[in-house]
Design a protein around this motif. Structure first.
Motif, PDB file in Angstrom:
ATOM      1  N   ASN A   1       0.867  -1.174   0.000  1.00 10.59           N
ATOM      2  CA  ASN A   1       0.000   0.000   0.000  1.00 10.59           C
ATOM      3  C   ASN A   1       0.905   1.225   0.000  1.00 10.59           C
ATOM      4  OD1 ASN A   1       0.498   0.892   2.856  1.00 10.59           O
ATOM      5  ND2 ASN A   1      -0.531  -1.042   3.321  1.00 10.59           N
ATOM      6  N   TYR A   2       0.318   2.410  -0.146  1.00  4.18           N
ATOM      7  CA  TYR A   2       1.131   3.621  -0.296  1.00  4.18           C
ATOM      8  C   TYR A   2       1.923   3.944   0.963  1.00  4.18           C
ATOM      9  CZ  TYR A   2      -1.048   4.599  -4.771  1.00  4.18           C
ATOM     10  OH  TYR A   2      -1.446   4.519  -6.079  1.00  4.18           O
ATOM     11  N   THR A   3       1.314   3.773   2.114  1.00  2.33           N
ATOM     12  CA  THR A   3       2.029   4.085   3.354  1.00  2.33           C
ATOM     13  C   THR A   3       3.209   3.158   3.549  1.00  2.33           C
ATOM     14  OG1 THR A   3       0.080   5.023   4.434  1.00  2.33           O
ATOM     15  CG2 THR A   3       1.813   4.178   5.865  1.00  2.33           C
ATOM     16  N   ALA A   4       2.998   1.867   3.353  1.00  5.09           N
ATOM     17  CA  ALA A   4       4.085   0.903   3.522  1.00  5.09           C
ATOM     18  C   ALA A   4       5.220   1.161   2.535  1.00  5.09           C
ATOM     19  CB  ALA A   4       3.550  -0.519   3.361  1.00  5.09           C
ATOM     20  N   GLN A   5       4.859   1.488   1.279  1.00  2.50           N
ATOM     21  CA  GLN A   5       5.877   1.721   0.260  1.00  2.50           C
ATOM     22  C   GLN A   5       6.684   2.978   0.563  1.00  2.50           C
ATOM     23  OE1 GLN A   5       6.514  -0.605  -1.686  1.00  2.50           O
ATOM     24  NE2 GLN A   5       7.193   0.018  -3.717  1.00  2.50           N
ATOM     25  N   LYS A   6       6.000   4.025   1.003  1.00  2.00           N
ATOM     26  CA  LYS A   6       6.712   5.269   1.300  1.00  2.00           C
ATOM     27  C   LYS A   6       7.536   5.149   2.577  1.00  2.00           C
ATOM     28  CE  LYS A   6       4.162   8.593  -1.417  1.00  2.00           C
ATOM     29  NZ  LYS A   6       3.558   9.944  -1.491  1.00  2.00           N
TER      30      LYS A   6
ATOM     31  N   PHE B   1       5.386   7.802   9.035  1.00  6.17           N
ATOM     32  CA  PHE B   1       4.108   7.696   8.360  1.00  6.17           C
ATOM     33  C   PHE B   1       3.085   7.051   9.291  1.00  6.17           C
ATOM     34  CE2 PHE B   1       6.821   8.205   4.633  1.00  6.17           C
ATOM     35  CZ  PHE B   1       6.069   9.099   3.889  1.00  6.17           C
ATOM     36  N   SER B   2       1.909   7.647   9.355  1.00  6.37           N
ATOM     37  CA  SER B   2       0.846   7.142  10.220  1.00  6.37           C
ATOM     38  C   SER B   2       0.380   5.777   9.738  1.00  6.37           C
ATOM     39  CB  SER B   2      -0.333   8.122  10.235  1.00  6.37           C
ATOM     40  OG  SER B   2      -1.440   7.549  10.906  1.00  6.37           O
ATOM     41  N   GLU B   3       0.292   4.830  10.643  1.00  7.56           N
ATOM     42  CA  GLU B   3      -0.156   3.482  10.303  1.00  7.56           C
ATOM     43  C   GLU B   3      -1.666   3.407  10.175  1.00  7.56           C
ATOM     44  OE1 GLU B   3       1.478   0.840  13.164  1.00  7.56           O
ATOM     45  OE2 GLU B   3       3.561   1.143  12.531  1.00  7.56           O
ATOM     46  N   LYS B   4      -2.372   4.486  10.495  1.00  7.70           N
ATOM     47  CA  LYS B   4      -3.827   4.498  10.390  1.00  7.70           C
ATOM     48  C   LYS B   4      -4.293   4.744   8.956  1.00  7.70           C
ATOM     49  CE  LYS B   4      -4.559   6.151  15.112  1.00  7.70           C
ATOM     50  NZ  LYS B   4      -5.157   7.226  15.964  1.00  7.70           N
TER      51      LYS B   4
ATOM     52  N   HIS C   1      -3.510   8.016   0.570  1.00  3.26           N
ATOM     53  CA  HIS C   1      -3.479   9.431   0.951  1.00  3.26           C
ATOM     54  C   HIS C   1      -2.780   9.550   2.301  1.00  3.26           C
ATOM     55  CE1 HIS C   1      -5.896  10.054  -2.497  1.00  3.26           C
ATOM     56  NE2 HIS C   1      -7.006   9.591  -1.971  1.00  3.26           N
ATOM     57  N   GLU C   2      -1.603   8.939   2.340  1.00  5.99           N
ATOM     58  CA  GLU C   2      -0.832   8.800   3.561  1.00  5.99           C
ATOM     59  C   GLU C   2      -0.524  10.153   4.205  1.00  5.99           C
ATOM     60  OE1 GLU C   2       1.358   9.492   0.034  1.00  5.99           O
ATOM     61  OE2 GLU C   2       0.083   7.797   0.518  1.00  5.99           O
ATOM     62  N   THR C   3      -0.291  10.127   5.504  1.00  3.27           N
ATOM     63  CA  THR C   3       0.018  11.352   6.223  1.00  3.27           C
ATOM     64  C   THR C   3       1.142  11.085   7.213  1.00  3.27           C
ATOM     65  OG1 THR C   3      -0.935  13.204   7.458  1.00  3.27           O
ATOM     66  CG2 THR C   3      -1.631  10.983   8.100  1.00  3.27           C
ATOM     67  N   LEU C   4       1.751  12.151   7.686  1.00  2.00           N
ATOM     68  CA  LEU C   4       2.883  12.040   8.589  1.00  2.00           C
ATOM     69  C   LEU C   4       2.486  12.351  10.019  1.00  2.00           C
ATOM     70  CD1 LEU C   4       5.751  13.881   6.648  1.00  2.00           C
ATOM     71  CD2 LEU C   4       5.485  11.417   6.939  1.00  2.00           C
ATOM     72  N   VAL C   5       3.153  11.676  10.946  1.00  2.00           N
ATOM     73  CA  VAL C   5       3.142  12.056  12.350  1.00  2.00           C
ATOM     74  C   VAL C   5       4.432  12.836  12.561  1.00  2.00           C
ATOM     75  CG1 VAL C   5       3.146  11.262  14.737  1.00  2.00           C
ATOM     76  CG2 VAL C   5       1.841   9.998  12.988  1.00  2.00           C
ATOM     77  N   VAL C   6       4.316  14.097  12.939  1.00  2.00           N
ATOM     78  CA  VAL C   6       5.465  15.003  12.984  1.00  2.00           C
ATOM     79  C   VAL C   6       5.815  15.349  14.426  1.00  2.00           C
ATOM     80  CG1 VAL C   6       6.353  17.260  12.269  1.00  2.00           C
ATOM     81  CG2 VAL C   6       4.833  15.963  10.743  1.00  2.00           C
ATOM     82  N   ASP C   7       7.070  15.143  14.785  1.00  2.00           N
ATOM     83  CA  ASP C   7       7.575  15.501  16.108  1.00  2.00           C
ATOM     84  C   ASP C   7       8.222  16.880  16.030  1.00  2.00           C
ATOM     85  OD1 ASP C   7       8.537  15.600  18.673  1.00  2.00           O
ATOM     86  OD2 ASP C   7      10.193  14.192  18.318  1.00  2.00           O
ATOM     87  N   GLY C   8       7.396  17.916  16.074  1.00  2.00           N
ATOM     88  CA  GLY C   8       7.900  19.276  15.950  1.00  2.00           C
ATOM     89  C   GLY C   8       6.902  20.151  15.219  1.00  2.00           C
TER      90      GLY C   8
END
Length: 268
Positions: free
Chosen positions: A64-69, A145-148, A152-159
């Motif tokens: 899937n897109y999240t796993a690939q990215k 990358f968020s596993e949820k 249309h993947e999205t990032l979890v950002v620390d900052g």
């Protein structure tokens, strides 16, 4: 004291992108390394990348897109990363802004890019895309990358995050069949995402969501001003929602999960 120039990794995922990947790669040659992860293309994309002197290409099966990215991000040697799709082009002005941003005295850890959408060779100005933005530039050490989400993947950002002024050019619409194929693929992946998030099929959503999507993008989001282009794009985006709920019903039947046809729950 002269600050050391920050190195940048350019990352791309591909599958059958010949005719588009060439301009994409050319537009990220300002980066210190270019890494492309290819999902076993059959149209010459892999061979083109393999022969490119500035590209390191890796073949990896697509889940899937999240796993690939997420896999692609792991391959980057540098902390600063620009992640672009194979049908996107980084303009000269955006290149300069990226370089100035990562080498500036004060930076966020991630940056949103706004995008200019192209319908073949013509600008698509409305149809729901006018406020679109995505994370494209970020520090590898500060994001995941968020596993949820698997599409249309999205990032979890620390900052903290910022938005760049220049826009990324996105050649989203090649032809009717290509765009239709993408929307159907996205719909099926979003159905799998819904299953993972314990969403349930609703006949009401199957009927309401595609209709709402078309009318909202075509009227409220001014797709009507895009002319025939707007009709095609708004219809195909709605078709993606239709496919999403058909696939959700099929997946649910495979799992023998009872469907819910009253008081439908809104999906993300």
């Amino acid at each position: 004291m002269v600050l050391q120039k920050q190195k940048i990794s350019a990352l791309v995922i591909t599958y059958n992108e010949i005719g588009y990947i060439e301009n994409c790669i050319k537009s990220v040659e300002f980066a210190d390394e270019i890494i492309v992860v290819d999902s076993y293309s059959t149209d010459g994309t892999y061979e083109y990348l393999l022969a490119h002197p500035k590209v390191r290409v890796i073949q990896h099966p697509f889940k899937n897109y999240t796993a690939q990215k997420a896999f692609t991000l792991q391959q980057a040697s540098n902390d600063w990363v620009i992640f672009v799709d194979a049908d996107e082009v980084v303009t000269a002005n955006l290149q300069n802004e990226i370089i100035d941003t990562v080498n500036g005295p004060k930076t966020h850890v991630a940056y949103w890019f706004r995008r200019k959408f192209m319908f073949q060779e013509k600008r698509l100005r409305f149809s729901g895309w006018q406020t679109d933005k995505n994370y494209r530039l970020f520090r590898k050490s500060k994001v995941k990358f968020s596993e949820k989400r698997i599409v249309h993947e999205t990032l979890v950002v620390d900052g903290t995050s910022g938005i760049l002024k220049e826009k990324l050019t996105h050649f989203c619409y090649r032809n009717f069949d290509n765009y239709k194929g993408k929307m159907l693929c996205y719909g099926r992946l979003k159905a799998k995402e819904a299953i993972l998030n314990k969403k349930r099929f609703s006949l009401g959503l199957l009927i309401i969501k595609p209709t709402y999507r078309f009318l909202y993008n075509y009227i409220v989001r001014l797709g009507v001003l895009d002319g025939l282009k707007g009709i095609k794009v708004c219809y195909l985006n709605a078709l993606g929602d239709w496919e999403r709920y058909l696939e959700l019903r099929r997946l649910q039947q495979e799992q023998k999960v009872p469907s819910l046809n009253t008081a439908p729950q809104q999906s993300n």
